[in-house]
Design a protein around this motif. Structure first.
Motif, short mmCIF file in Angstrom:
data_model
loop_
_atom_site.label_atom_id
_atom_site.label_comp_id
_atom_site.label_asym_id
_atom_site.label_seq_id
_atom_site.Cartn_x
_atom_site.Cartn_y
_atom_site.Cartn_z
N HIS A 167 17.40 -2.12 22.99
CA HIS A 167 18.83 -3.29 22.86
C HIS A 167 19.38 -3.48 24.68
O HIS A 167 19.99 -4.94 24.70
N ARG A 201 17.44 -6.62 26.10
CA ARG A 201 17.95 -7.78 25.48
C ARG A 201 19.01 -8.29 26.07
O ARG A 201 18.92 -9.15 27.04
N GLN A 228 21.00 -11.10 28.43
CA GLN A 228 21.32 -11.86 28.44
C GLN A 228 22.02 -12.20 28.94
O GLN A 228 23.01 -13.22 30.04
N ARG A 272 10.80 -11.88 27.45
CA ARG A 272 10.63 -12.93 26.67
C ARG A 272 9.82 -12.97 26.08
O ARG A 272 9.50 -14.14 25.07
N GLN A 277 10.26 -11.76 23.12
CA GLN A 277 11.07 -12.42 21.95
C GLN A 277 10.44 -14.00 20.85
O GLN A 277 10.46 -14.32 20.24
#
Ligand SMILES: C[S@@+](CC[C@H](N)C(=O)[O-])C[C@H]1O[C@@H](n2cnc3c(N)ncnc32)[C@H](O)[C@@H]1O
Length: 385
Positions: free
Chosen positions: A63, A66, A70, A154, A157
């Protein structure tokens, strides 16, 4: 499409020389320099490394990776927003220059964000803390994996997002159905053009239609549901064929066949109707995932127009679905499009228009707002001279 050649990536981890398969759906080259990063790495430092061309191999919590991504995205987007506000004055730069600048910025953004990498074991098993189950989404997107790999977070995702689309589907306004897109296949989330296909009167004879570049199969489905007896749908992308097949099976449509083809199907009689919704922006795709939207030199559009007449029965019709965004961006003129119709010996019978209502066309901070807000998508009904 030829199967991709395997490529390996090498890096140093303490005293160990490591290597793994390089997996990049967006065709990014294998990184030459890899730096190990983890939960302690500051976003500014990671961002600087990525801008300088290093890849960042994440060794922390899933996490947190991620969150790092961001934070890096925010660092890219802030200056872009400020810059674009400054350069939004069309007297300084032409709209086509702004478009090319935006494309370059998008490619640079994708490169920087694509530099955060994860190591996965065979079957896409991720050993990081709090990692989700990735196997089914990755197998659906990228196929089986029987050895360890490095992959951009990416891209992962993208596979996870596509798995959700594939499961939930995209409800199609105007039709009482949902379409289930696959990874790497054009998802008809903006589908104002569906109404155009429902409104256009079918040619009197409609035994056989071709859908060129079928993607999820949406246009073929509409034609079959409207009563065309047999539809043959083609696509150059094998993922599209698998996806369309699945959509046809869900709807129990027996009147639709699929062929992998560069444009037109082989060994078929002449068609009464040929439909095509080609990629609409004449610009070089920067990765295979962009082939459905960007069409270098309008190659697909022109190839379709040049070829279609030879596959069309007498009194047959061609329905070309095309946005005029390229015209507002000064990448193609209306005269050019009409010249291509004439060169292919095609006449315009009629045209139906619709105006896209998607969010981007209403975003006044977008430097391309004037073009996007004026966009019209048309169904051009053409026939042979
Ligand atoms: C804009 S998408 C349209 C998909 C679908 N027809 C729809 O309306 O939702 C364009 C499609 O054309 C396909 N395509 C691009 N070049 C092609 C070619 N030379 N022959 C066949 N299909 C092609 C792409 O793979 C993509 O699926």
């Amino acid at each position: 499409m030829l199967p991709k050649e395997k490529q390996y990536v090498h890096w140093q981890e303490g005293q160990l020389s490591r290597s793994a398969l390089w997996l990049s759906e967006s065709n990014q080259p294998a990184p030459a320099r890899i730096v190990l990063v983890d939960d302690q790495t500051k976003a500014d430092y990671a961002y600087r490394l990525a801008c300088e061309g290093s890849a960042l191999l994440w060794r922390g919590d899933f996490h947190n990776a991620r969150q790092l991504l961001q934070a890096m995205a925010r660092r890219i987007d802030q200056p872009v927003r400020r810059k674009s506000r400054k350069s939004a004055n069309p007297t300084q730069q032409s709209i086509s220059q702004l478009f090319h600048q935006q494309r370059q910025a998008q490619a640079q953004r994708a490169r920087i964000l694509g530099s955060v990498l994860l190591e996965l074991d065979a079957d896409y098993i991720c050993q990081l803390r709090r990692a989700p189950e990735l196997t089914s989404a990755c197998q659906a997107a990228f196929g089986p994996l029987d050895e360890p790999c490095l992959i951009a977070l990416r891209d992962l995702q993208g596979a996870l997002g596509a798995a959700q689309w594939q499961e939930k589907g995209v409800p199609i306004t105007g039709l009482n159905l949902s379409i289930f897109p696959h990874y790497g296949v054009f998802a008809p989330t903006r589908h104002e053009y569906v109404q155009l296909l429902l409104d256009a009167p079918l040619p009197a004879q409609h035994d056989l239609a071709f859908d060129i570049g079928t993607g999820t199969g949406l246009l073929a489905i509409i034609l079959a549901q409207r009563g065309v007896k047999q539809v043959v749908a083609t696509d150059i992308n094998p993922r599209a064929l698998t996806c369309a097949q699945e959509n046809f099976e869900r709807l129990k449509l027996a009147a639709v066949q699929l062929q992998q083809a560069d444009f037109f199907p082989t060994e078929q009689p002449l068609a009464n109707l040929i439909v095509c919704n080609p990629p609409w922006l004449p610009s070089k795709p920067s990765s295979p995932l962009e082939f459905a939207v960007y069409d270098a030199n309008s190659n697909m559009l022109r190839g379709f127009l040049q070829g279609a007449g030879a596959y069309l029965a007498p009194q047959g019709e061609i329905w070309l679905i095309l946005s005029d965004l390229a015209e507002h961006l000064e990448l193609r003129s209306r005269e050019q499009l009409l010249d291509w119709f004439a060169e292919a010996n095609l006449t315009v019978n009629y045209r139906l228009d619709t105006q896209p209502k998607h969010g981007r066309s209403q975003d006044t901070t977008d430097p391309l707002h004037s073009a996007r807000s004026a966009e019209i998508t048309s169904l051009w009904c053409l026939s042979k001279n």
